[in-house]
Structures are given as structure tokens and as C-alpha cells.
Design an enzyme around this catalytic site. Structure first.
Site, short mmCIF file in Angstrom:
data_model
loop_
_atom_site.label_atom_id
_atom_site.label_comp_id
_atom_site.label_asym_id
_atom_site.label_seq_id
_atom_site.Cartn_x
_atom_site.Cartn_y
_atom_site.Cartn_z
NE ARG A 23 -3.09 -2.59 2.35
CZ ARG A 23 -3.00 -3.51 3.55
NH1 ARG A 23 -2.40 -2.90 4.46
NH2 ARG A 23 -3.39 -4.55 3.38
NE ARG A 77 1.13 -10.42 -3.22
CZ ARG A 77 1.18 -11.70 -2.65
NH1 ARG A 77 0.23 -11.67 -1.70
NH2 ARG A 77 1.87 -12.43 -3.20
CG ASP A 92 5.39 -12.03 -4.52
OD1 ASP A 92 4.56 -12.37 -3.68
OD2 ASP A 92 5.43 -11.87 -5.61
CG ASP A 119 8.20 -16.74 -2.08
OD1 ASP A 119 7.14 -16.51 -1.69
OD2 ASP A 119 8.73 -16.28 -3.13
#
Lengths: 298, 442
Positions: free
Chosen positions: A83, A92, A95, A97
Site C-alpha cells: 500500500r 502488490r 513478494d 517467500d
């Protein structure tokens, strides 16, 4: 609580990607102690080809969170970074992981560790192998065409002249340098107020012989970091004589007290160690759970 | 300071923003990414997830209020909202507690003293006795109150030590059973008799009082549609099929109680209504979850009124200036597994679409990607529908719920749809047994 070693992959292909990576690092510092980070790599988009190139990196961190709590924390950082100003519910752009967690194998409906596509993705294996040589063989087994798609992003070299540093900052830099030379850490980064300082030792590849199940990061096992956090809301005050960054103590030391409703609650070092950083401001309010001190245990 | 979380914290923040009042939010570590944290001007973490160590942590909450130079604390509902001691501590530290005086909270918060005070004001409470000394006294009391009656344990709770007695010949056995059960459960076998009100309606009256002795009511709400343990799920105003004389009497009794105790700020008096009889049940000395239906029909912002009253302003209107217009219904959307005894369902909301259009209001703290922590109340949204008539409001609510999509957690949306479709709800003739009788739930 015991510390665990986790590897986290970072990927971004929207907005200011270099900025996204550094914001992700900033967020990850809230969930554990960053031990090392790989270079940032530029990767052709994977899967869909009509997108911008990805920036990828891998970090190792020491955390007290359980695998699932860490996953939640990663999602929380993703949400926060997703955001951006002006577009609250924007796409988005990051990422995160969870690639590895200690030597654990976890498969449930929420989580798969080691990450399910770890072995097939150059953009994960290349930076990961940079941090942990155990993955070099796996990396080298990838098709050359895959590897060619992953190229290192040159970091903008930033040499700051010491004359540009305020005395307070240079004091802190000295403390950090001391700290770096005393331990086995390769990179230390500290935030204090608005300042952010990162010092790195030039990496010397000393490949120690390893057993197959050896813990991954060089030197990580010899150092443990504790973050002392506020357990109440109040005004933070350093004890007198005031502790200073770089200071070592043989036993327990009262570092500060938190004043709330007329009562002073002391904050202790919880044993011997070296004070790496003071994260809160003397005389300022602190909230519950706010990091106050980082202490290295030897 | 907003000493709460979830939708009510957002609701209070909205009122403050419109009034130009700066806000400080408090939050637990489990709520770090919650909307109320982001929308407040400042936010402070006051403890870990469990409410006992965060939203009920009085020292950390007061310390935060003082550090951030707050003038007043709005407690919302639940948590510390009806804690007289907290209200007192606020005033000891020079903080205005947005609610009635601690004395009044304590008085009305204790069910026994509240009933006594209400009777003094000439308002009927459920007929009953003091502690019974013998079986003979139980026979006498039951005969004078009239069967059916309830035998209840003074130390009781959760239905233990309680017996329904339909006829005199059942009394002896029930008396022995209830005494033994309550002795075993609470080490206290004392019993009392209360009249059993069969299939009552739960009707409550909204009141507002200022610090100058002015009190008004803002009509009633019918909250008879309840889950087990008396948790409301659908509320509406005005109450359907309520005789005008009974409606007027409920309003008048509510005002009488408020004047008698010197009530200030927002409050709700709950009554049981059965046929022509109404009985005072209890008073909630705070804003209610279901306050929006009243706001829609009276076009008054109750939370703003609370803040104005607490800052010493007079009401600015009289009872005769107030008239409700139209009809409003609220459906509570909870993250619950309806078919598994309403077990709370924690999780992450993967997809979210809320309704809109004429006459629809949604009060919620949810967003796509939000995680519902396991520590707190399971209510995640309130959908409110307004219409000129009850029929229009129902049609709008059905339309709104059918537009609503919440994926990732189980919700009460389908249950609300079933309630709206049930004939007893349609014709406005339902009571507190609705869910078990009409939908075979509970």
C-alpha cells in the site's frame, strides 16, 4: 525462546524496485536479526512474460518466530509495502517467500518449507547460493539458459566521507566497526532515530570444510543477538551512568527505566554481553513491544 | 483516546474526525495491521494479543493517554466500557471518561441493585422473591407470583441450579434438584423464585442524557433474534407490531429510570415484553453494537452526541423535537461456523466485496487480506438497511447481503438471509425463541 535460522526470498517488479527491496529489508528487521543479504539480481519475468523485470534477493535472518508466525509476519510486511502513498489498495509490489527454516521440512495447507519451487528457480538459487554454498551445486545444475536470465544489479557505491558524518554518527560507526571486527558477522545495519547505518566487511571467501548438515551461514552460530523490548507503555529514560553503544558488561546491567503513572520500572541487560545499539530515544515515549536495546551475546 | 478495537474503534474515529478531534488509537500486537490503527492520528501498542494484557490493561492504557496528552477516553462497547473502576481511574488522572458517572455505572452494572433502583422509580421488574428459607416459602411465593415459575440459584450461572416449574406438584422435586445441583456447583444451595416469562420479546430503549438534567429517548429497538447465550444477531427499529400504548409506556419508563438515577450520556434500557406485560431486565451504560439502526431512523450521530455531552454541551433539543422516520434493520456478520454451535472462525479474508446503493450502511474494520485474530469477539461487520417502510428495508437488506462476498472465513451471512426469509420475521411476529423455533438452531 530459541533463535532459528531462516532464509527469505524477496521479489518485486512494480514501482521503484530497488526501493521496494530496501523497504522489505527494513520490514524484515522487525521480525528478526538480519545476518546477511545477497546481492540484488535482475530476472526476466517468470511465468507471464508481459511484465517488467523482477528484482530478486535473498536474506538470512535469525528469528524467534515459529515458521507459521514468520509466514504471517512476512505477509504483514507484504501488505504494508503493497500500500503505497496515494494508492492505498494498490497492486502488490513485493513478494516475500519463506525458503528455508533451520533444517525443517514442513508441508501443510499454509506452508511448504523448503520452498516448493526452490530447486527449479534460478532467481532463488543464485542469490541463495551466494549466502550458502550448500546450494551452489543445485544452482550449477540449472540449465545455462536459466542462469543467463539472472544478472546482478550493481549497487550504487556509497562511500561517505567521515567529515560528512556528525560526531554522534561517527561514534556509532566506530562502535559498529569495533563490533564487526570482533565477531564473525559480515554485515551490520543499524537504525537509530532517522539514521540508518550499514557497514560491511569485505567478504573473504574462506570455505571451511562443512559437514552436510552444518548450519548455513558462516559465523552465525557464534553470535546471538537479543532484542530487549519494552513490556509497558511509558517514558523511556537511560539509567545513569548512561549506557553507550559498544559498551560491554560482564554481568547484568540496569540499562534504563520506563516511567509510567509515577512508577519507574527498570530495564535490564538480562546478563552479560555487548550493547550493539540503543533503539529508543532517551526521554521519549515507548509503546509495548518496542525494541529498546540490541545486545550481542558471546 | 479510543480504548477499543474493530468496527467500533473506526466508528468513534470517524465521529472524532468530523468533529475535528485528534485521536489516539491503542492496539494489541495481534491488531498491528488493523484499520483502526491506521486511521487514528496516533497509535500505541499496549500489549500482546490476549485482551487481558492489552485492551483491558488499565495501566498501559492510562499511561498512553497521559503520554499523548489525551483529554478524554471513549471506551466503545465491551472491554472497559462498563467498568466503573476504570471510569474512576480516568477521572483520578484528569481524563474524561465518555459515559455516565462511575457511580451510575456501578449502580446499574450490578443486576440486583439495578432492579432495586428501577423498582424505586416505579418500573416493573420480573416478579420474584428474595432468598427462600424453606420449601413452604417456595410454595407460597410461586402461588402469589403465578405458575409457571423459575427456581434459580443465587450463586447461579449458565443455567446450573435452575429449574422450570409448570405446576405446584412439580415444585418439591425441582426444589430438591436445584438445591443439590447448586450446592454441588457453587457450594451454595440457596434458591429464589422468579416468574417465567414465556417467549418474550427483547425490546430496548435508547436514551441520551446531558449534564444539565435533560434526558431524551430515541425510540426502541427489537433485538429478539438471538443466538444461544442471548447474543443478538438481527435488530430493527421501530419494533414491529408493538401496541402504541406499550411503546409509549416503554419510552416513558426509560426516561423515568434515567431521571431517577441522574443518567448522563448514551445508554440503553433492556426490557422483556410478553403480551401486555413489560419488565425491566438490565441497563447498558454505554453505546450499543446496534446503535446504527437508531441513528438511521432519527438522523442523529449518537457517538458524536456522546462526545459533545462529555465535553459539557447541553443536548440542544427536546423530546418533542425528535421523531423517528422510516425503518432500519441491522444484520451482524460474524466469523462463525453456524452449524457448529457458532464456533468462532479465525482466518484471513481472501476476498471481500461489501454492498452499497441506496439506504445501505456498512460498519466494519475488514479489508481484503485482513487477518481475524482468535482473541476477540467474532463480529466482523454490521450491515444496516434503511427504508421508508419495513418492507423496503427488508428488501434492501436482502439485496445488500446477496451482494456481499467474504471469502476465507465462515460467516453468518447465510443465516441472516434465512432469518430475513422466514415467515415469522416477514410478518414481524417473532420472539426470543425465533432461532430455535423457526430455524431449528441453538
Amino acid at each position: 525462546m530459541s533463535a532459528h535460522l531462516a532464509y527469505v526470498g524477496i521479489g518485486t517488479n512494480a514501482g521503484d524496485r530497488a526501493e521496494n527491496v530496501s523497504r522489505a529489508l527494513c520490514g524484515l528487521r522487525g521480525v528478526g536479526t538480519l545476518l546477511a543479504r545477497s546481492s540484488t539480481y535482475r530476472t526476466a519475468p517468470w511465468g507471464r512474460l508481459d511484465q517488467a523485470e523482477f528484482f530478486n534477493a535473498v536474506v538470512s535472518l535469525e528469528t524467534e518466530l515459529s515458521p507459521h508466525d514468520l509466514l504471517d509476519a512476512l505477509h504483514a510486511i507484504e501488505r504494508r509495502l503493497g500500500r503505497t502513498a496515494g494508492e492505498r489498495w494498490g497492486p502488490r509490489i513485493i513478494d516475500l517467500d519463506l525458503l528455508l527454516y533451520d533444517d525443517l521440512t514442513i508441508v501443510d495447507e499454509r506452508l511448504q518449507v523448503p520452498h516448493e519451487r526452490l530447486a527449479e528457480r534460478a532467481f532463488v538459487l543464485v542469490p541463495l547460493a551466494e549466502l550458502d554454498h550448500r546450494f551452489a551445486a543445485m544452482r550449477d545444475a540449472l540449465p545455462p539458459s536459466e542462469l543467463a536470465g539472472v544478472t546482478r544489479v550493481e549497487r550504487e557505491g556509497g562511500t561517505v566521507m567521515s567529515s560528512e558524518l556528525s560526531s554522534a554518527v561517527s561514534g556509532r560507526v566506530r562502535a559498529l566497526a569495533d563490533f564487526l571486527s570482533s565477531g564473525d558477522a559480515v554485515r551490520v545495519r543499524i537504525e537509530h532515530g532517522g539514521d540508518e547505518i550499514e557497514l560491511a566487511r569485505r567478504r573473504q571467501h574462506v570455505d571451511r570444510p562443512r559437514r552436510a548438515n552444518d548450519r548455513a551461514v558462516a559465523g552465525a552460530a557464534t553470535l546471538r543477538f537479543d532484542t530487549i523490548k519494552a513490556d509497558l507503555v511509558g517514558i523511556f529514560n537511560l539509567s545513569r551512568p548512561a549506557p553507550s553503544e559498544g559498551e560491554t558488561f560482564d554481568g547484568d546491567r540496569e540499562l534504563a527505566y520506563i516511567e509510567a503513572l509515577g512508577i519507574r520500572t527498570p530495564v535490564h541487560s538480562m546478563g552479560a554481553g555487548r550493547l550493539v545499539s540503543i533503539s529508543a530515544t532517551d526521554g521519549a515515549p515507548v509503546e509495548y513491544g518496542q525494541p529498546l536495546f540490541s545486545i550481542a551475546r558471546t | 483516546m479510543i480504548a477499543n478495537r474493530g468496527e467500533i474503534a473506526l466508528r468513534i474515529n470517524r465521529a472524532c474526525q468530523e468533529l475535528g478531534v485528534l485521536t489516539v488509537a491503542i492496539f494489541s500486537e495481534a491488531d498491528r495491521d488493523s484499520l483502526h490503527v491506521r486511521q487514528a492520528d496516533e497509535a500505541f501498542c499496549v500489549g500482546p494479543g490476549p485482551a487481558g494484557r492489552s485492551y483491558l490493561n488499565i495501566p498501559n492504557i492510562i499511561s498512553t493517554a497521559l503520554i499523548t496528552h489525551c483529554d478524554a477516553i471513549h471506551p466503545g462497547y465491551g472491554f472497559l466500557a462498563e467498568n466503573a473502576r476504570f471510569a474512576e481511574i480516568c477521572s483520578d488522572h484528569g481524563l474524561t471518561f465518555i459515559g455516565p458517572e462511575p457511580r451510575v455505572i456501578a449502580l446499574m452494572g450490578d443486576k440486583a441493585t439495578a432492579k432495586k433502583v428501577v423498582r424505586e422509580a416505579g418500573v416493573p421488574t420480573t416478579p420474584g422473591t428474595d432468598v427462600l428459607r424453606s420449601l413452604e416459602e417456595a410454595y407460597e411465593a410461586a402461588a402469589s407470583i403465578g405458575y409457571p415459575i423459575l427456581l434459580k440459584a443465587t450463586a447461579g450461572g449458565g443455567g446450573r441450579g435452575m429449574r422450570v416449574v409448570e405446576e405446584p406438584n412439580e415444585l418439591q422435586r425441582a426444589y430438591a434438584g436445584a438445591t443439590a445441583e447448586s450446592e454441588a456447583s457453587f457450594k451454595d444451595g440457596r434458591l429464589y423464585v422468579e416468574k417465567l416469562i414465556r417467549t418474550p420479546r427483547h425490546i430496548e430503549v435508547q436514551v441520551l442524557g446531558d449534564e444539565f438534567g435533560n434526558v431524551v429517548h430515541l425510540g426502541e429497538r427489537d433485538c429478539s433474534i438471538q443466538k444461544p447465550a442471548h447474543q443478538k444477531i438481527v435488530e430493527e427499529t421501530p419494533a414491529p407490531n408493538l401496541l402504541p400504548a406499550i411503546r409509549a409506556s416503554l419510552h416513558e419508563m426509560a426516561l423515568r429510570v434515567c431521571r431517577h438515577v441522574g443518567y448522563t450520556n448514551a445508554g440503553t434500557l433492556e426490557f422483556l415484553a410478553a403480551g401486555d406485560d413489560v419488565y425491566f431486565m438490565e441497563m447498558n451504560t454505554r453505546i450499543q453494537v446496534e446503535h446504527p439502526v437508531t441513528e438511521m431512523v432519527y438522523n442523529i450521530d449518537l457517538v458524536k452526541e456522546q462526545i459533545r455531552i462529555a465535553s459539557g454541551e447541553p443536548l440542544g433539543y427536546r423530546q418533542s423535537d425528535l421523531a423517528g422516520r422510516g425503518h432500519a434493520i441491522e444484520c451482524r456478520i460474524n466469523a462463525e461456523d453456524v452449524r457448529n454451535h457458532f464456533a468462532p472462525a479465525a482466518g484471513t479474508v481472501s476476498k471481500l466485496v461489501f454492498p452499497g446503493g441506496p439506504g445501505i450502511r456498512v460498519d466494519t474494520h475488514l479489508y481484503a487480506g485482513a487477518t481475524i485474530p482468535p482473541y476477540y469477539d467474532s463480529m466482523i461487520a454490521k450491515v444496516i438497511a434503511y427504508g421508508d417502510t419495513r418492507e423496503i428495508a427488508i428488501a434492501r437488506m436482502e439485496r445488500a447481503l446477496s451482494e456481499t462476498v467474504i471469502e476465507g472465513v465462515q460467516t453468518t451471512i447465510d443465516l441472516c438471509m434465512e432469518i430475513l426469509a422466514a415467515p415469522a420475521f416477514r410478518n414481524g411476529r417473532y420472539d426470543v425463541e425465533f432461532l430455535s423455533n423457526e430455524l431449528a438452531l441453538r
